[in-house]
Scaffold this active site. Sequence first.
Site, PDB file in Angstrom:
ATOM      1  N   GLU A  50      62.978  48.651  45.852  1.00 44.99           N
ATOM      2  CA  GLU A  50      64.003  49.125  44.930  1.00 44.99           C
ATOM      3  C   GLU A  50      63.483  50.334  44.144  1.00 44.99           C
ATOM      4  OE1 GLU A  50      66.970  47.084  41.595  1.00 44.99           O
ATOM      5  OE2 GLU A  50      65.174  46.020  42.277  1.00 44.99           O
ATOM      6  N   LYS A 119      74.111  49.314  43.535  1.00 33.85           N
ATOM      7  CA  LYS A 119      73.834  47.896  43.270  1.00 33.85           C
ATOM      8  C   LYS A 119      75.030  47.251  42.571  1.00 33.85           C
ATOM      9  CE  LYS A 119      70.026  45.059  41.452  1.00 33.85           C
ATOM     10  NZ  LYS A 119      68.703  45.111  40.758  1.00 33.85           N
ATOM     11  N   CYS A 180      67.786  43.427  45.430  1.00 37.60           N
ATOM     12  CA  CYS A 180      67.084  42.523  44.509  1.00 37.60           C
ATOM     13  C   CYS A 180      67.957  41.417  43.922  1.00 37.60           C
ATOM     14  CB  CYS A 180      66.423  43.341  43.403  1.00 37.60           C
ATOM     15  SG  CYS A 180      65.125  42.418  42.519  1.00 37.60           S
ATOM     16  N   LEU A 364      32.668  39.589  24.580  1.00 37.57           N
ATOM     17  CA  LEU A 364      32.414  38.342  25.297  1.00 37.57           C
ATOM     18  C   LEU A 364      31.872  37.311  24.314  1.00 37.57           C
ATOM     19  CD1 LEU A 364      32.547  37.134  28.137  1.00 37.57           C
ATOM     20  CD2 LEU A 364      30.254  38.017  28.563  1.00 37.57           C
ATOM     21  N   SER A 365      32.734  36.377  23.917  1.00 41.56           N
ATOM     22  CA  SER A 365      32.398  35.467  22.810  1.00 41.56           C
ATOM     23  C   SER A 365      31.603  34.250  23.229  1.00 41.56           C
ATOM     24  CB  SER A 365      33.694  34.993  22.142  1.00 41.56           C
ATOM     25  OG  SER A 365      34.418  34.139  23.015  1.00 41.56           O
ATOM     26  N   GLY A 366      31.622  33.924  24.512  1.00 37.91           N
ATOM     27  CA  GLY A 366      31.011  32.672  24.944  1.00 37.91           C
ATOM     28  C   GLY A 366      32.033  31.554  25.053  1.00 37.91           C
ATOM     29  N   GLY A 367      33.313  31.862  24.750  1.00 43.22           N
ATOM     30  CA  GLY A 367      34.387  30.896  24.886  1.00 43.22           C
ATOM     31  C   GLY A 367      35.120  31.070  26.204  1.00 43.22           C
ATOM     32  N   ILE A 368      36.032  30.145  26.483  1.00 43.97           N
ATOM     33  CA  ILE A 368      36.659  30.106  27.805  1.00 43.97           C
ATOM     34  C   ILE A 368      37.630  31.260  28.029  1.00 43.97           C
ATOM     35  CG2 ILE A 368      38.635  28.644  27.193  1.00 43.97           C
ATOM     36  CD1 ILE A 368      38.023  27.138  29.881  1.00 43.97           C
ATOM     37  N   ASP A 369      38.264  31.784  26.963  1.00 46.81           N
ATOM     38  CA  ASP A 369      39.238  32.864  27.151  1.00 46.81           C
ATOM     39  C   ASP A 369      38.568  34.166  27.587  1.00 46.81           C
ATOM     40  OD1 ASP A 369      41.363  31.219  26.485  1.00 46.81           O
ATOM     41  OD2 ASP A 369      41.242  31.680  24.365  1.00 46.81           O
TER      42      ASP A 369
END
Length: 719
Positions: A50, A119, A180, A364-369
């Site tokens: 499209e 469309k 679409c 980079l915090s060391g957490g999972i996110d």
Amino acid sequence: MSVTIMAHLITVATCNLNQWALDFEGNRDRIIGSIEIAKSKGAKLRVGPELEVCGYGCLDHFLENDVYDQSWEIYSEILSDPRTQGIVLDIGMPIIHKSIKYNCRIISYNGKILLIRPKLYLANDGNYREMRYFTPWNRPKYFEEFHLPSKIIKISGQNKVIFGDCVIQTRETKLGFETCEELFTPQSPHIAMALDGVEIFTNSSGSHHELRKLNTRMKLITEATTKCGGVYLYANQKGCDGDRLYYDGCASIVLNGKMLAQGSQFSLKDIEVLTATIDLDDVRSYRNQKSASMQAVLTEEVYHTIETDIELAPSSHVFDPTIRPTLEQEVKYHLPEEEIALGPACWLWDYLRRSKCAGYFLPLSGGIDSCATATIVHLMCLLVVEAVRNGDKQVLEDIQTLVHDNTFIPQTPQEIASKLFYTSFMGTVNSSKETRYRAKELATKIGSFHVDMNMDTLVTAVVNVFEVATGKKPIFKIFGGSQTENLALQNIQARLRMVLAYLFAQLLPWTRRISGGLLVLGSANVDECLRGYLTKYDCSSADINPIGGISKTDLKRFIAWAEINFELPILNEFLTATPTAELEPITENYVQSDEVDMGMTYDELSRFGRLRKVEKCGPYSMFIKLYHEWSQPPYSLTAEQVAEKVKRFWFFYAINRHKMTTMTPAYHAEQYSPDDNRFDLRPFLINPRFPHASKKIDQVVKIISEREKKIAESNLSVD
């Protein structure tokens, strides 16, 4: 001895194209490239995505006349190019007709336009605002004349062509066209087309990725010809078109409800062409078994048919045993964990190569996110390595441009990360040794340029400035301070991390004698955004966020999957660690916990989010639904408990709604995303108590409590 037979075998082509909004010349080259590939595979019909000429995601640029003029300029180059002759082309672009803007398909053959098909039904919910830019044709089977611009007249020799909802007759078959959203509407055009004899349908799409959404789309694509029979060619955009969406390809060719060819959902390829050879007798024999369809033909108004002399297959030829119909295959689906890995990784690659920055920077915090974000970047690097190994010249050219080295041929993802990915642990006295270790170990495994630092002196300096100015020194709650002091001391740490992130993003390449700056990555998940569990203008404020539309629950599943599939044992330590912001002091008796701070679990947040956005529930209707769910095992909550949870969610959602106006642009992956910028348009100043709804909830709780009390008393009297 040669055997002459009537030809019923036709080879058709559809494609995924990684188009880019307003990249007219690049889009042109990808369109022509796809046509060349289709022709090389013997295809006589090629369908594209499209609005492929200008790119689907132009948004408010569609309000500019320049987009329409330049689309015609590029289309004229495609139409006149010798490489585009000898094949029927279905190409998408915006067109102004009688001063009204339409989203159109242009069908052409050998430099002649056969039909401009606008469309009929526009996508106008969720991420889509097509009615802001275009007008729906709204007149099925109606057509009129369109006067062509002079540049096209010079090429085709035509002054005017048919504009409207029509079909095209070739010598062998009849072609019909959808765009679409028309596949998703209750009265899809392909049904009426099939009843009027159309055997080949095209659908040109700009459909974006959401977790678990492909199943719905594929079901509709296959069902389109299961009922009426026929060949369905689905084309789609693929890649980052310059916004929050990732268009996830999966171009398909379906015959009588059976998949013959399916393109990739995620890849770094700019052009992907699928072909299939179909036997028209298969369509006709399938339809002959559908007596109901034949009866319905009598009730349908016919389409205007554009007659042509086009042969999609010769009227007769010598039998060739090497040409045979394409066989059925299974529909391919990715696991949700794979979707989380591949979608954002491809999106990040497109964003980086098109912005031409020096790389990405991630706190980079060391957490999972932030761990999940770093892992997705790692996969991006891995995909680049695999594409280079597979001979993708465009990817090799892009990576060499990014690293400013035309001899660079990466062998491992770590080689790329060492040049393009920068991470930093911004520790304070409140950070634990465990999180610092996890951050450093992950950075080592994925190969990022990592900076391990402490920022206590910066935090102390800012607090001292406040103390000198006011004569007051705030202290944490566990040391006797108030909630106001406690929150302010947490927020200043978070906001200073944002300041440092942008400082490091600008200067870290310079320290290595590399030109350019870095794009800062955010790593707030969709549940925390929904709850507002983040500091406004903290390190969740970034340039882009690959996980901002993904729930905490799904992120955990992704990390568990990535630990095994990427051979990163360190990910297990992120997975089993208690989620914590580490903004308060750690003592023997206290460690900050995200779920305790929020007053709700991440699983509860996901449910609140889906009910609010997807099922359109307000506080009262949400309470009713959740009472029916959560009053039963395994939850077994009382009406009072459910009411308390619902009221708490809506209170914090309302008081933090203003944060959504400044959220980092995030990869859209969930239908319950709270992204205020376009997807979730709601006021940011709301009465957080929702007094009327709260009264209604209390009334229902009272009724339930009284009823339960009577039941309990009745049971006692029986005993």
